[in-house]
Design a protein around this motif. Structure first.
Motif, PDB file in Angstrom:
ATOM      1  N   SER A  68       0.791  -1.233   0.000  1.00 15.62           N
ATOM      2  CA  SER A  68       0.000   0.000   0.000  1.00 15.62           C
ATOM      3  C   SER A  68       0.823   1.282   0.000  1.00 15.62           C
ATOM      4  O   SER A  68       0.327   2.331  -0.400  1.00 15.62           O
ATOM      5  CB  SER A  68      -0.953   0.015   1.193  1.00 15.62           C
ATOM      6  OG  SER A  68      -0.224   0.024   2.412  1.00 15.62           O
ATOM      7  N   TYR A 176      -6.996   1.392  -5.706  1.00 17.22           N
ATOM      8  CA  TYR A 176      -6.778   0.766  -4.412  1.00 17.22           C
ATOM      9  C   TYR A 176      -7.144   1.735  -3.297  1.00 17.22           C
ATOM     10  O   TYR A 176      -6.793   2.904  -3.327  1.00 17.22           O
ATOM     11  CB  TYR A 176      -5.306   0.334  -4.270  1.00 17.22           C
ATOM     12  CG  TYR A 176      -4.373   1.440  -4.656  1.00 17.22           C
ATOM     13  CD1 TYR A 176      -3.957   2.376  -3.725  1.00 17.22           C
ATOM     14  CD2 TYR A 176      -3.974   1.587  -5.974  1.00 17.22           C
ATOM     15  CE1 TYR A 176      -3.150   3.418  -4.090  1.00 17.22           C
ATOM     16  CE2 TYR A 176      -3.159   2.639  -6.340  1.00 17.22           C
ATOM     17  CZ  TYR A 176      -2.758   3.547  -5.408  1.00 17.22           C
ATOM     18  OH  TYR A 176      -1.968   4.595  -5.772  1.00 17.22           O
ATOM     19  N   LYS A 177      -7.885   1.235  -2.376  1.00 19.31           N
ATOM     20  CA  LYS A 177      -8.213   1.994  -1.170  1.00 19.31           C
ATOM     21  C   LYS A 177      -8.796   1.004  -0.172  1.00 19.31           C
ATOM     22  O   LYS A 177      -9.480   0.051  -0.554  1.00 19.31           O
ATOM     23  CB  LYS A 177      -9.154   3.156  -1.441  1.00 19.31           C
ATOM     24  CG  LYS A 177     -10.444   2.784  -2.164  1.00 19.31           C
ATOM     25  CD  LYS A 177     -11.216   4.026  -2.510  1.00 19.31           C
ATOM     26  CE  LYS A 177     -12.377   3.680  -3.409  1.00 19.31           C
ATOM     27  NZ  LYS A 177     -13.097   4.843  -3.858  1.00 19.31           N
ATOM     28  N   PRO A 178      -8.533   1.217   1.096  1.00 20.39           N
ATOM     29  CA  PRO A 178      -9.055   0.282   2.094  1.00 20.39           C
ATOM     30  C   PRO A 178     -10.558   0.407   2.221  1.00 20.39           C
ATOM     31  O   PRO A 178     -11.129   1.474   2.005  1.00 20.39           O
ATOM     32  CB  PRO A 178      -8.354   0.710   3.387  1.00 20.39           C
ATOM     33  CG  PRO A 178      -8.014   2.139   3.169  1.00 20.39           C
ATOM     34  CD  PRO A 178      -7.767   2.301   1.693  1.00 20.39           C
ATOM     35  N   LYS A 179     -11.184  -0.692   2.549  1.00 23.89           N
ATOM     36  CA  LYS A 179     -12.622  -0.673   2.817  1.00 23.89           C
ATOM     37  C   LYS A 179     -12.830  -0.039   4.180  1.00 23.89           C
ATOM     38  O   LYS A 179     -12.117  -0.316   5.123  1.00 23.89           O
ATOM     39  CB  LYS A 179     -13.166  -2.099   2.802  1.00 23.89           C
ATOM     40  CG  LYS A 179     -12.859  -2.820   1.489  1.00 23.89           C
ATOM     41  CD  LYS A 179     -14.087  -3.379   0.875  1.00 23.89           C
ATOM     42  CE  LYS A 179     -13.845  -4.170  -0.376  1.00 23.89           C
ATOM     43  NZ  LYS A 179     -13.105  -3.565  -1.419  1.00 23.89           N
ATOM     44  N   ARG A 180     -13.792   0.832   4.284  1.00 20.58           N
ATOM     45  CA  ARG A 180     -14.053   1.525   5.535  1.00 20.58           C
ATOM     46  C   ARG A 180     -15.484   1.274   6.015  1.00 20.58           C
ATOM     47  O   ARG A 180     -16.121   2.148   6.554  1.00 20.58           O
ATOM     48  CB  ARG A 180     -13.793   3.006   5.381  1.00 20.58           C
ATOM     49  CG  ARG A 180     -12.373   3.316   4.926  1.00 20.58           C
ATOM     50  CD  ARG A 180     -11.946   4.680   5.328  1.00 20.58           C
ATOM     51  NE  ARG A 180     -10.712   5.097   4.708  1.00 20.58           N
ATOM     52  CZ  ARG A 180      -9.510   4.817   5.168  1.00 20.58           C
ATOM     53  NH1 ARG A 180      -9.367   4.095   6.256  1.00 20.58           N
ATOM     54  NH2 ARG A 180      -8.435   5.241   4.554  1.00 20.58           N
ATOM     55  N   ASP A 181     -15.974   0.058   5.820  1.00 18.69           N
ATOM     56  CA  ASP A 181     -17.352  -0.286   6.214  1.00 18.69           C
ATOM     57  C   ASP A 181     -17.507  -0.309   7.711  1.00 18.69           C
ATOM     58  O   ASP A 181     -16.701  -0.714   8.454  1.00 18.69           O
ATOM     59  CB  ASP A 181     -17.754  -1.663   5.683  1.00 18.69           C
ATOM     60  CG  ASP A 181     -17.499  -1.788   4.198  1.00 18.69           C
ATOM     61  OD1 ASP A 181     -17.940  -0.904   3.463  1.00 18.69           O
ATOM     62  OD2 ASP A 181     -16.851  -2.780   3.806  1.00 18.69           O
TER      63      ASP A 181
END
Length: 181
Positions: A68, A176-181
């Motif tokens: 990342s 690309y990006k992190p999931k922030r659920d």
């Protein structure tokens, strides 16, 4: 020719610096589709010394390296440090040229590396609008860099860079990006 009124700068605009930056960033934009075709992300960075010698040029390799923090700027800094065999680049009077405004992570890397100047193409607001990538919270970063004697020029020939980003998205490439659920 781009009007200097649209340029972001933390010093009085030096037309020689700006002309050199336009040339280098345009070359990076022109090379970027080849890097994208090889699986790299849509950003390219180069580091030059004060005499105009290329020290390194690197693409974003987050996807290809599954890491990342492998943004183009961070890869370029790492490559310059390895090439010059130092963790402190300040004595080499280096400038970083990048196709888009650095994100919050890359700003930290630039500040700590000793890079003396940053020249960027597409501003973060356009990167976020086109790609959906989260550039992070960066209030007054150009002023903070000025306080640390790091020159910044930005919004350099952004239309070409925006075109490359639109093409990247049209090809359904990964953002690309992190999931922030």
């Amino acid at each position: 020719m781009q009007d200097t009124n649209s340029i972001i700068a933390n010093e009085k605009i030096d037309t020689h610096k700006l002309s050199r930056a336009k040339k280098i960033i345009t070359e990076l934009y022109n090379e970027l589709p080849d890097y994208i075709a090889r699986g790299h992300g849509p950003f390219l960075a180069a580091i030059y010394d004060a005499d105009g010698n290329l020290i390194t040029k690197t693409a974003n390799s987050v996807i290809t390296d599954t890491c990342s923090h492998n943004h183009a700027e961070m890869n370029a800094i790492r490559a310059a440090e390895e090439k010059l065999r130092t963790y402190d680049l300040s004595s080499h009077n280096l400038s970083l040229y990048v196709t888009a405004e650095p994100c919050i992570m890359c700003l930290g890397g630039i500040m700590w590396s000793g890079i003396r100047a940053v020249f960027f193409g597409v501003p973060s607001r356009a990167v976020e609008s086109i790609t959906g990538f989260d550039e992070g919270f960066k209030p007054d970063w150009t002023d903070e860099f000025k306080r640390r004697n790091i020159t910044v020029y930005g919004n350099i020939e952004p239309e070409r860079g925006e075109s490359v980003l639109h093409d990247y998205m049209t090809q359904n490439r990964i953002v690309y990006k992190p999931k922030r659920d």
